[in-house]
Design an enzyme around this catalytic site. Structure first.
Site, short mmCIF file in Angstrom:
data_model
loop_
_atom_site.label_atom_id
_atom_site.label_comp_id
_atom_site.label_asym_id
_atom_site.label_seq_id
_atom_site.Cartn_x
_atom_site.Cartn_y
_atom_site.Cartn_z
N TYR A 1 15.00 30.31 7.55
CA TYR A 1 13.80 30.99 8.04
C TYR A 1 13.77 30.98 9.56
O TYR A 1 14.11 29.98 10.20
CB TYR A 1 12.54 30.28 7.54
CG TYR A 1 12.29 30.48 6.06
CD1 TYR A 1 12.04 31.75 5.54
CD2 TYR A 1 12.29 29.39 5.19
CE1 TYR A 1 11.79 31.92 4.18
CE2 TYR A 1 12.03 29.55 3.85
CZ TYR A 1 11.78 30.83 3.33
OH TYR A 1 11.54 31.00 2.01
N LYS B 1 0.85 -1.20 0.00
CA LYS B 1 0.00 0.00 0.00
C LYS B 1 0.88 1.25 0.00
O LYS B 1 2.09 1.17 0.24
CB LYS B 1 -0.92 -0.04 1.21
CG LYS B 1 -0.19 -0.02 2.53
CD LYS B 1 -1.11 -0.37 3.69
CE LYS B 1 -0.36 -0.35 5.00
NZ LYS B 1 -1.15 -0.92 6.10
C1 LIG Z 1 -0.33 -1.95 6.68
C2 LIG Z 1 -0.90 -3.24 7.05
C3 LIG Z 1 -0.07 -4.35 7.28
C4 LIG Z 1 1.44 -4.25 7.28
O1 LIG Z 1 1.88 -3.69 8.50
P1 LIG Z 1 3.44 -3.50 8.81
O2 LIG Z 1 3.47 -2.96 10.19
O3 LIG Z 1 3.94 -2.50 7.82
O4 LIG Z 1 4.06 -4.82 8.65
C5 LIG Z 1 -0.67 -5.57 7.52
N1 LIG Z 1 -2.02 -5.68 7.55
C6 LIG Z 1 -2.84 -4.64 7.37
C7 LIG Z 1 -4.32 -4.84 7.44
C8 LIG Z 1 -2.32 -3.39 7.12
O5 LIG Z 1 -3.15 -2.34 6.94
#
Ligand SMILES: *Cc1c(COP(=O)(O)O)cnc(C)c1O
Length: 355
Positions: free
Chosen positions: A251, A35
């Site tokens: 800044y 993702k």
């Molecule tokens: C993002 C996510 C993961 C992966 O989690 P990590 O901590 O990056 O390993 C697994 N399952 C779901 C449902 C997620 O949303």
């Protein structure tokens, strides 16, 4: 010449980290979580580096389509499922598996006439984000299983506290109580649970962050679990200022030179995804040497202390994070986690995919 900034993505590191996940997961299959554009690394690199995964898990239908265009033929799990009924047609066309996390999504499957879709029924085991209540599981599993538009129903949950030694027991027990006796594969473990809670591995694990070579734990480095950073966030010095005592930088004039010193100006700012809140102590690698920020991060530039780097000249290479500087360490200085920094690398930063 293009602006000298890039995120270099190592295919070898992605493949290596997947191998680490594989060695931890035993006989469980692996949903590689990609993702957020593969946590900022880009789908192109992810599809190449993670091709030994058993499936990809992501959120948005455009990314699923991109994964198919890039040649991914294995399973794809949509972690938030369908957002409206017509998404089931897309799921069919792209051969996607869909999470069902709320009963409002169930009816869509009853009306679905295309080829049947694999469903993962998500149970809320205590995180109270996505998932049906444990007491709804038997009913919804039964309804979904009976639809001709559903090819099978598997069961999953997500842990709120998998990074803690006793963080999964309660949620795991709730999940088992809800799912007991029902048919279908099970998936529970994210990266932290994969590393810390072998009893949660079940049929499919779902590692994300570890595949990119960052740590899911506050107190354990990625290197200590054998992971290699997949991203090297790089730029160059585009100017050098020679300051005298009392001169200020950037800044708000928040940094004042305590004496004569050289300050390097790096072509990287918050519009590239570098966190503006990074304080002056935040480490940066210049010409292979560890130094630190001075003054505020601005939109397109940041400034670094060159006292420790007499060799630095305009054009000297800079590493914001990567093999020489763990992203988790930079994140620690900014009060956040490596996940946030990796995902925030801006679209304007070219991803250079390397073997
Ligand atoms: C993002 C996510 C993961 C992966 O989690 P990590 O901590 O990056 O390993 C697994 N399952 C779901 C449902 C997620 O949303």
């Amino acid at each position: 010449m293009p602006r000298p900034i890039a995120a270099r993505i190592s295919i070898a590191a992605l493949a290596h980290n997947l191998g680490v996940a594989r060695s931890l997961s035993g006989s469980a299959r692996i949903w590689a979580v990609v993702k957020a554009g593969a946590y900022g690394h880009g789908m192109v690199a992810a599809v190449r580096g993670l091709r030994q995964a058993d499936g990809l898990a992501l959120l948005d239908f455009d990314s699923a389509a991109l994964a198919r265009e890039l040649g991914w033929q294995g399973p794809i799990l949509m972690l938030e499922g369908a957002f409206e009924a017509t998404d089931l047609e897309t799921a069919c066309a792209l051969d996607l598996s869909l999470v069902v996390h709320d009963r409002s999504q169930v009816a869509w499957f009853g009306n679905h006439r295309g080829s049947p879709i694999a469903v993962w029924l998500k149970v809320n085991s205590g995180m109270n984000r996505l998932g049906v209540r444990p007491d709804e599981v038997v009913e919804l599993h039964g309804r979904l299983s009976a639809f001709p538009g559903v090819s099978g129903v598997s069961l999953m949950t997500h842990f709120a506290d998998a990074d803690l030694p006793d963080g999964t027991a309660r949620a795991h027990a709730r999940f088992d109580a809800a799912a007991g006796g029902l048919s279908g594969d099970r998936s529970l473990a994210n990266s932290a649970a994969l590393g810390l809670h072998p009893e949660t591995h079940a049929d499919w694990v779902r590692p994300g962050i570890m595949l990119y070579g960052a740590s899911p734990f506050d107190d354990r480095s990625a290197a200590s679990i054998g992971l290699r950073p997949a991203m090297s966030f790089e730029s160059r010095l585009i100017a050098i200022q020679n300051l005298v005592r009392g001169d200020t930088v950037g800044y708000g004039s928040t940094f004042m030179a305590p004496g004569a010193m050289r300050v390097g100006v790096v072509a990287c700012g918050y519009a590239d995804g570098y966190p503006r809140r990074a304080p002056s102590t935040t480490p940066v690698i210049v010409d292979g040497v560890r130094t630190h920020l001075v003054g505020r991060v601005s939109m397109d530039m940041l400034t670094v202390d060159l006292t420790a780097v007499p060799s630095a000249v305009i054009g000297s290479p800079v590493q914001l994070w990567g093999p020489l500087l763990p992203v988790d360490e930079v994140a620690g200085h900014c009060g956040t986690i490596g996940y946030e920094l990796l995902c925030a690398v801006a679209a304007r930063v070219p991803r250079i995919v390397q073997d």
